[in-house]
Design an enzyme around this catalytic site. Structure first.
Site, PDB file in Angstrom:
ATOM      1  N   GLU A  33       0.805  -1.152  -0.166  1.00 38.28           N
ATOM      2  CA  GLU A  33       0.002  -0.078  -0.121  1.00 38.28           C
ATOM      3  C   GLU A  33       0.953   1.277   0.139  1.00 38.28           C
ATOM      4  O   GLU A  33       0.622   2.364  -0.630  1.00 38.28           O
ATOM      5  CB  GLU A  33      -0.906  -0.101   1.191  1.00 38.28           C
ATOM      6  CG  GLU A  33      -1.827  -0.979   1.266  1.00 38.28           C
ATOM      7  CD  GLU A  33      -2.843  -0.704  -0.202  1.00 38.28           C
ATOM      8  OE1 GLU A  33      -3.000   0.341  -0.715  1.00 38.28           O
ATOM      9  OE2 GLU A  33      -3.566  -1.581  -0.468  1.00 38.28           O
ATOM     10  N   TYR A 116      -7.319   4.824   5.056  1.00 38.01           N
ATOM     11  CA  TYR A 116      -7.433   3.982   3.906  1.00 38.01           C
ATOM     12  C   TYR A 116      -6.503   2.718   4.267  1.00 38.01           C
ATOM     13  O   TYR A 116      -6.900   1.748   4.275  1.00 38.01           O
ATOM     14  CB  TYR A 116      -6.948   4.853   2.689  1.00 38.01           C
ATOM     15  CG  TYR A 116      -6.736   3.755   1.637  1.00 38.01           C
ATOM     16  CD1 TYR A 116      -7.720   2.901   0.982  1.00 38.01           C
ATOM     17  CD2 TYR A 116      -5.469   3.225   1.412  1.00 38.01           C
ATOM     18  CE1 TYR A 116      -7.434   2.040   0.079  1.00 38.01           C
ATOM     19  CE2 TYR A 116      -5.136   2.392   0.406  1.00 38.01           C
ATOM     20  CZ  TYR A 116      -6.083   1.597  -0.023  1.00 38.01           C
ATOM     21  OH  TYR A 116      -5.792   0.669  -1.055  1.00 38.01           O
ATOM     22  N   ASP A 134     -10.810   4.243  -1.521  1.00 37.08           N
ATOM     23  CA  ASP A 134      -9.725   5.095  -2.351  1.00 37.08           C
ATOM     24  C   ASP A 134     -10.552   5.745  -3.411  1.00 37.08           C
ATOM     25  O   ASP A 134     -11.641   5.683  -3.588  1.00 37.08           O
ATOM     26  CB  ASP A 134      -8.573   4.160  -2.627  1.00 37.08           C
ATOM     27  CG  ASP A 134      -9.175   3.012  -3.949  1.00 37.08           C
ATOM     28  OD1 ASP A 134     -10.162   3.103  -4.262  1.00 37.08           O
ATOM     29  OD2 ASP A 134      -8.175   2.426  -4.396  1.00 37.08           O
TER      30      ASP A 134
END
Ligand code: SF4
Length: 352
Positions: A33, A116, A134
């Site tokens: 990520e 997130y 997102d």
């Protein structure tokens, strides 16, 4: 089959085979990520694989030197993210024995981990029931529910979550946004077409509202170089509009060009205004430009008197620390810090 089941079935058939989807550990997802925040999947994969070979788990990464970590980040840019990840892994290793925490509250306490990332890791690694949001998922949610108000998207995403497979569901939503529900969507291929209000109402081009994507708020950020015995002051304060979780140079938001109804969201904390306004200071010539989400920012820097009053921070409950100026980029891990560097003594704009 309901919409969530159709989405899951579609994902099982169409998902891309990505290494961080195989037996995903919190650590693997976390690294992927952070890397994906700045790079496209295809470009990031070779670097990700090499990174995981050298640092297969959180403990190995924590023990590595910063130089080794940065060496493996070469090609991805934004080194502050690597430093932040490294530091955050060290915190998780010492605070949680190397296991990424399992609650949203604890995950959000880790530096650099925002809503997130926390939701992505918790749902994919531990099956926790958190929906991610997102850029791609925002577009999908806005269309499925014909909802223009960004503030409502998280709760709608939560309501749409597949509670049996939260991790797969989140990945499926992101994949749907990346492959099918594109800015120009391919609705004929969409597994949730039957539940999509925008499709049924023939109103896809209204969602998400383009105004929201295009509006740029203009403002000035005035950073203050406050010294004591050659060290620079950094402050962390979650009540501020920007950099809520980071230590930064103290700053004020000025001359914001905003819609009137937004103004209340950009107020300076009153103690900060009081402190900085009473401190003798001088504007360093020059500016720099920066963007944060939909904000177009002009950066200014002020140098302040070296004779800082002893009680400068007295009475204000905030986190502060004094750092060597050459650690600014490391301690204030944002690309804006790099732009501020040129305002520092010896770097061009600053005159002693
Ligand atoms: S039907 Fe079309 S607009 Fe609706 S979610 Fe699917 S791809 Fe997106």
């Amino acid at each position: 089959m309901n919409a969530q089941e159709s989405l899951k079935a579609w994902f099982d058939l169409n998902k891309r085979d990505l290494p961080f989807r195989n037996k995903p550990s919190a650590y693997k997802i976390w690294v992927s990520e952070v890397m994906l925040q700045q790079t496209r999947v295809a470009a990031m994969l070779p670097l990700y694989n090499q990174f995981l070979l050298s640092f297969p788990d959180m403990e190995t990464l924590s023990r590595a030197s910063e130089e080794e970590v940065l060496e493996h980040w070469r090609g991805l840019g934004y080194y502050s993210r690597a430093r932040n990840l490294h530091k955050a892994c060290q915190i998780v290793t010492s605070r949680y024995n190397g296991r990424f925490p399992e609650t949203l509250e604890e995950a959000l306490e880790i530096p650099g981990v925002g809503p997130y990332t926390a939701r992505a890791i918790l749902s994919m690694a531990y099956g926790k029931k958190y929906a991610v949001l997102d850029g791609n998922v925002k577009r999908v949610i806005s269309r499925i529910f014909t909802e223009s108000d960004e503030k409502k998207w998280q709760s709608l995403a939560d309501s749409f979550l597949n509670l049996d497979y939260p991790g797969d569901h989140n990945q499926a939503m992101m994949e749907l946004g990346a492959l099918v529900c594109l800015p120009k969507p391919i609705c004929v291929k969409c597994p949730v077409q039957n539940s999509c209000k925008a499709y049924k109402e023939n109103a896809i081009d209204k969602y998400p509202p383009s105004k929201l994507e295009k509006t740029k708020f203009e403002l000035e950020l005035h950073f203050y170089l406050v010294y004591k015995q050659g060290k620079l002051l950094l402050i962390q304060d979650s009540s501020r509009r920007f950099f809520k979780k980071l230590y930064t140079l103290p700053f004020l938001i000025e001359k914001a060009k905003l819609p009137a109804k937004e103004a209340k969201n950009y107020l300076n904390p009153s103690y900060m205004k009081e402190m900085l306004d009473t401190l003798p200071s001088e504007l360093i010539p020059g500016t720099a430009s920066h963007s944060i989400t939909h904000h177009k920012i002009k950066i200014f820097c002020h140098k302040t008197s070296k004779d800082l009053p002893e009680d400068f921070l007295g009475g204000h409950s905030l986190y502060s620390k004094w750092i060597d100026k050459d650690r600014l980029e490391m301690e204030f891990p944002s690309s804006i810090a790099k732009k501020i560097l040129k305002f520092l003594p010896g770097n061009g704009l600053f005159q002693e």
